[in-house]
Scaffold this motif. Structure first.
Motif, PDB file in Angstrom:
ATOM      1  N   SER A 146     -18.680 -40.194  67.905  1.00  0.00           N
ATOM      2  CA  SER A 146     -19.171 -39.276  68.951  1.00  0.00           C
ATOM      3  C   SER A 146     -17.987 -38.687  69.734  1.00  0.00           C
ATOM      4  O   SER A 146     -18.047 -37.541  70.166  1.00  0.00           O
ATOM      5  CB  SER A 146     -20.166 -39.970  69.883  1.00  0.00           C
ATOM      6  N   ILE A 147     -16.901 -39.458  69.854  1.00  0.00           N
ATOM      7  CA  ILE A 147     -15.715 -38.915  70.555  1.00  0.00           C
ATOM      8  C   ILE A 147     -15.083 -37.825  69.690  1.00  0.00           C
ATOM      9  O   ILE A 147     -14.705 -36.764  70.188  1.00  0.00           O
ATOM     10  CB  ILE A 147     -14.711 -40.057  70.868  1.00  0.00           C
ATOM     11  N   LEU A 148     -15.023 -38.070  68.394  1.00  0.00           N
ATOM     12  CA  LEU A 148     -14.420 -37.068  67.498  1.00  0.00           C
ATOM     13  C   LEU A 148     -15.280 -35.810  67.394  1.00  0.00           C
ATOM     14  O   LEU A 148     -14.815 -34.763  66.967  1.00  0.00           O
ATOM     15  CB  LEU A 148     -14.186 -37.673  66.116  1.00  0.00           C
ATOM     16  N   ARG A 149     -16.540 -35.923  67.825  1.00  0.00           N
ATOM     17  CA  ARG A 149     -17.440 -34.753  67.771  1.00  0.00           C
ATOM     18  C   ARG A 149     -17.456 -33.946  69.068  1.00  0.00           C
ATOM     19  O   ARG A 149     -18.238 -33.014  69.203  1.00  0.00           O
ATOM     20  CB  ARG A 149     -18.865 -35.227  67.502  1.00  0.00           C
ATOM     21  N   MET A 150     -16.621 -34.316  70.045  1.00  0.00           N
ATOM     22  CA  MET A 150     -16.664 -33.610  71.338  1.00  0.00           C
ATOM     23  C   MET A 150     -16.090 -32.203  71.174  1.00  0.00           C
ATOM     24  O   MET A 150     -14.889 -31.972  71.347  1.00  0.00           O
ATOM     25  CB  MET A 150     -15.842 -34.366  72.384  1.00  0.00           C
ATOM     26  N   SER A 151     -16.964 -31.267  70.858  1.00  0.00           N
ATOM     27  CA  SER A 151     -16.506 -29.932  70.458  1.00  0.00           C
ATOM     28  C   SER A 151     -15.949 -29.112  71.625  1.00  0.00           C
ATOM     29  O   SER A 151     -15.461 -28.007  71.420  1.00  0.00           O
ATOM     30  CB  SER A 151     -17.656 -29.188  69.783  1.00  0.00           C
ATOM     31  N   PHE A 152     -16.001 -29.658  72.850  1.00  0.00           N
ATOM     32  CA  PHE A 152     -15.405 -28.916  73.975  1.00  0.00           C
ATOM     33  C   PHE A 152     -13.910 -29.213  74.104  1.00  0.00           C
ATOM     34  O   PHE A 152     -13.245 -28.653  74.974  1.00  0.00           O
ATOM     35  CB  PHE A 152     -16.147 -29.241  75.284  1.00  0.00           C
ATOM     36  N   LEU A 153     -13.384 -30.096  73.227  1.00  0.00           N
ATOM     37  CA  LEU A 153     -11.944 -30.384  73.247  1.00  0.00           C
ATOM     38  C   LEU A 153     -11.338 -30.011  71.900  1.00  0.00           C
ATOM     39  O   LEU A 153     -11.994 -30.162  70.860  1.00  0.00           O
ATOM     40  CB  LEU A 153     -11.702 -31.878  73.481  1.00  0.00           C
ATOM     41  N   SER A 185     -20.265 -37.728  74.656  1.00  0.00           N
ATOM     42  CA  SER A 185     -20.665 -39.132  74.495  1.00  0.00           C
ATOM     43  C   SER A 185     -19.454 -39.936  74.046  1.00  0.00           C
ATOM     44  O   SER A 185     -18.732 -39.519  73.132  1.00  0.00           O
ATOM     45  CB  SER A 185     -21.776 -39.238  73.442  1.00  0.00           C
ATOM     46  N   ILE A 186     -19.244 -41.087  74.701  1.00  0.00           N
ATOM     47  CA  ILE A 186     -18.158 -41.957  74.234  1.00  0.00           C
ATOM     48  C   ILE A 186     -18.756 -43.221  73.598  1.00  0.00           C
ATOM     49  O   ILE A 186     -18.121 -44.270  73.540  1.00  0.00           O
ATOM     50  CB  ILE A 186     -17.176 -42.323  75.375  1.00  0.00           C
ATOM     51  N   ALA A 187     -19.993 -43.088  73.109  1.00  0.00           N
ATOM     52  CA  ALA A 187     -20.705 -44.254  72.571  1.00  0.00           C
ATOM     53  C   ALA A 187     -20.042 -44.818  71.326  1.00  0.00           C
ATOM     54  O   ALA A 187     -20.117 -46.007  71.064  1.00  0.00           O
ATOM     55  CB  ALA A 187     -22.153 -43.883  72.283  1.00  0.00           C
ATOM     56  N   SER A 188     -19.396 -43.967  70.529  1.00  0.00           N
ATOM     57  CA  SER A 188     -18.767 -44.464  69.291  1.00  0.00           C
ATOM     58  C   SER A 188     -17.557 -43.585  68.984  1.00  0.00           C
ATOM     59  O   SER A 188     -17.451 -42.465  69.502  1.00  0.00           O
ATOM     60  CB  SER A 188     -19.768 -44.361  68.136  1.00  0.00           C
ATOM     61  N   PRO A 189     -16.622 -44.076  68.112  1.00  0.00           N
ATOM     62  CA  PRO A 189     -15.472 -43.229  67.734  1.00  0.00           C
ATOM     63  C   PRO A 189     -15.941 -41.887  67.183  1.00  0.00           C
ATOM     64  O   PRO A 189     -15.359 -40.839  67.479  1.00  0.00           O
ATOM     65  CB  PRO A 189     -14.753 -44.068  66.676  1.00  0.00           C
ATOM     66  N   TRP A 210      -6.691 -43.437  73.321  1.00  0.00           N
ATOM     67  CA  TRP A 210      -6.570 -43.911  74.722  1.00  0.00           C
ATOM     68  C   TRP A 210      -7.748 -44.820  75.079  1.00  0.00           C
ATOM     69  O   TRP A 210      -7.578 -45.883  75.665  1.00  0.00           O
ATOM     70  CB  TRP A 210      -6.514 -42.691  75.640  1.00  0.00           C
ATOM     71  N   LEU A 211      -8.944 -44.409  74.671  1.00  0.00           N
ATOM     72  CA  LEU A 211     -10.135 -45.219  74.997  1.00  0.00           C
ATOM     73  C   LEU A 211     -10.101 -46.568  74.278  1.00  0.00           C
ATOM     74  O   LEU A 211     -10.448 -47.601  74.849  1.00  0.00           O
ATOM     75  CB  LEU A 211     -11.416 -44.456  74.635  1.00  0.00           C
TER      76      LEU A 211
END
Ligand SMILES: Cc1cc2nc3c(=O)[nH]c(=O)nc-3n(C[C@H](O)[C@H](O)[C@H](O)COP(=O)(O)OP(=O)(O)OC[C@H]3O[C@@H](n4cnc5c(N)ncnc54)[C@H](O)[C@@H]3O)c2cc1C
Length: 449
Positions: free
Chosen positions: A109-116, A103-107, A127-128
């Motif tokens: 949610s981006i920091l929670r992207m556990s696949f990266l 999810s890129i809904a909020s900073p 970047w976003l």
């Protein structure tokens, strides 16, 4: 419609997909006489619905978005209901056999992207945010309008450089696998940049939407307002003394002042006379991804209701590129049931496209435990399968440049115009806009003559 009295030029549209219908609709609205030739017994092309056992299975185009403004206009004109999918969708990416939320809904949610890895998440966030603040014209539905600096580079090179190789694999490649059915190297970086920029632009609404009677509803209603000749396959288009000759499978021929070719480019190559050499530079150089869409009936409890699009990067599974959950569209599935639409990566699709449906299903069922942790494969029942040799055009940097050149210098040469998603107009909305653009060019050229 029509708003004014018919004018005399004879115009034909070859192909009754959404691009061809949009072209014919525009011309008819402006008072021109236009006839659409469609080889099938129905309109819509890759925008169609299989209705069976209470399921509406959109085996081609599956979703609209709130900013599909052109298609929305048709829906409003024609009284077709247009609604948002169920609220609270969760999108997921597969990494190391486990699904992770995307999810890129909020900073946060981006920091929670556990696949990266965390460093990649930070870079992605930066970047976003920069992209959000940057002022440039974006239009995902007309890639010809992308700034030169963005379309001249492929997505792999761009993501590796700007963010992190894992973002290339688990974001860029995952995105193209489910949205385009091909790998990230085959698309301009500009397409993904435009997609993200659009999602983050104030005033742009990107909520996924649908038409409750199925994706075939808009084209079907449009066709009812137009002069569409079904089961009429065109076999040759060639110039003839200042006009255009259209030959049909039946052996008959007709002459038109202007023709808009709105089949896929792959068909165009076969039916356009070699005299149209500049048109053929576009048609013969357009590459497509292939896919197979497999509709699988499951009990609704087998897949959590909020899971919507599930991305399967090529690195995780070389056969299945991802799957969607049709339960997200109220009314598309009977009570208590879900319909999973599974999309194949292009290499596997090419391998199995000629197989009988049941053989494809049995083979792909074996992959389910790897990509769909919640589902017991024994409980999966085949609904139906759609096969697509030409699923999506590949918007490579070279393709974007070629189409831009053609649109500037050769569109309409010898009275033949090209329309279709491959004309830098991704997805149903983009395809419809290429139809409108071609029709407007026809009108402009007629007014000059
Ligand atoms: C599996 C899949 C999923 C997709 N998902 C989405 C999505 O969720 N959202 C979205 O917006 N887009 C999606 N798309 C993309 C979208 O469907 C296409 O971009 C769009 O429908 C293309 O429209 P078109 O008019 O350019 O081409 P087409 O729909 O291919 O139309 C071409 C028409 O020409 C006709 N034709 C071919 N040859 C002849 C001939 N010789 N004579 C007469 N007629 C002929 C065909 O029958 C067809 O009707 C998806 C596509 C696929 C395959």
């Amino acid at each position: 419609m029509p708003k004014s009295t018919p004018k005399t030029p004879k115009i034909a549209v070859v192909g009754g997909g959404i691009a061809g219908l949009a072209a014919a609709y525009e011309l008819t609205e402006q008072g021109y006489q236009v006839v659409v030739f469609e080889q099938e017994s129905f309109a819509g092309g890759r925008m169609r619905t299989v209705k069976r056992d209470g399921f509406n299975f959109d085996g081609g185009a599956s979703f609209l978005a709130a900013n599909y403004y052109n298609l929305k206009r048709y829906a409003q004109d024609l009284g077709v209901e247009w609604v948002a999918t169920r609220p609270g969708s969760i999108h997921r990416v597969l990494r190391d056999g486990k699904m992770h939320e995307l999810s890129i809904a909020s900073p946060l949610s981006i920091l929670r992207m556990s696949f990266l890895p965390f460093s990649a998440r930070l870079k992605l966030l930066g970047w976003l945010l920069a992209l959000k603040l940057k002022r440039f014209k974006i239009n995902l539905f007309d890639l010809s309008e992308l700034p030169d600096s963005l379309f001249g580079i492929d997505l792999v090179t761009y993501m590796d450089e700007k963010i992190h190789p894992d973002a290339t694999t688990y974001l860029a490649d995952a995105f193209t696998s489910i949205m385009q059915f091909h790998r990230a190297k085959d698309i301009t970086a500009g397409a993904l940049v435009a997609y993200f920029k659009m999602m983050m632009t104030k005033g742009e609404e990107f909520a996924l939407s649908y038409t409750p009677r199925g994706m075939g509803e808009i084209p079907t209603r449009m066709a009812e307002k137009l002069d569409v000749r079904y089961k009429t396959r065109v076999k040759l288009i060639r110039p003839a003394r200042g006009r255009v000759e259209v030959q049909f499978d039946s052996g008959k021929k007709q002459f038109f002042d202007k023709v808009i070719l709105a089949t896929t480019a792959a068909v165009g190559v076969k039916i356009v006379d070699p005299v149209y050499k500049d048109h053929l530079k576009i048609l013969s150089n357009t590459e497509y991804s292939s896919t197979v869409t497999i509709g699988i009936e499951v009990d609704q409890k087998e897949i959590p209701a909020q899971y919507h699009l599930n991305y399967v990067p090529y690195k995780e599974n070389q056969r299945i590129g991802g799957y969607g959950n049709e339960y997200r569209k109220p009314g598309a599935t009977p009570p208590g049931k879900s319909l999973i639409s599974l999309y194949l990566h292009e290499e596997t699709a090419v391998e199995v496209l000629d197989w009988p449906d049941i053989k494809i299903f049995e083979k792909l069922k074996l992959e389910l435990p790897f990509i769909f942790p919640e589902l017991d494969p024994k409980k999966a029942k085949l609904h139906s399968i759609q096969k697509w040799w030409e699923a999506m055009p590949k918007f490579t940097p070279e393709h974007i440049i070629r189409v831009k050149w053609f649109q500037r210098t050769h569109q309409g040469d010898k009275n033949l115009y090209l329309a279709g998603d491959y004309m830098n107009g991704p997805w149903t909305e983009g395809a419809s806009r290429t139809g409108v653009k071609a029709a407007q060019q026809v009108i402009e050229d007629l007014s000059r003559n």
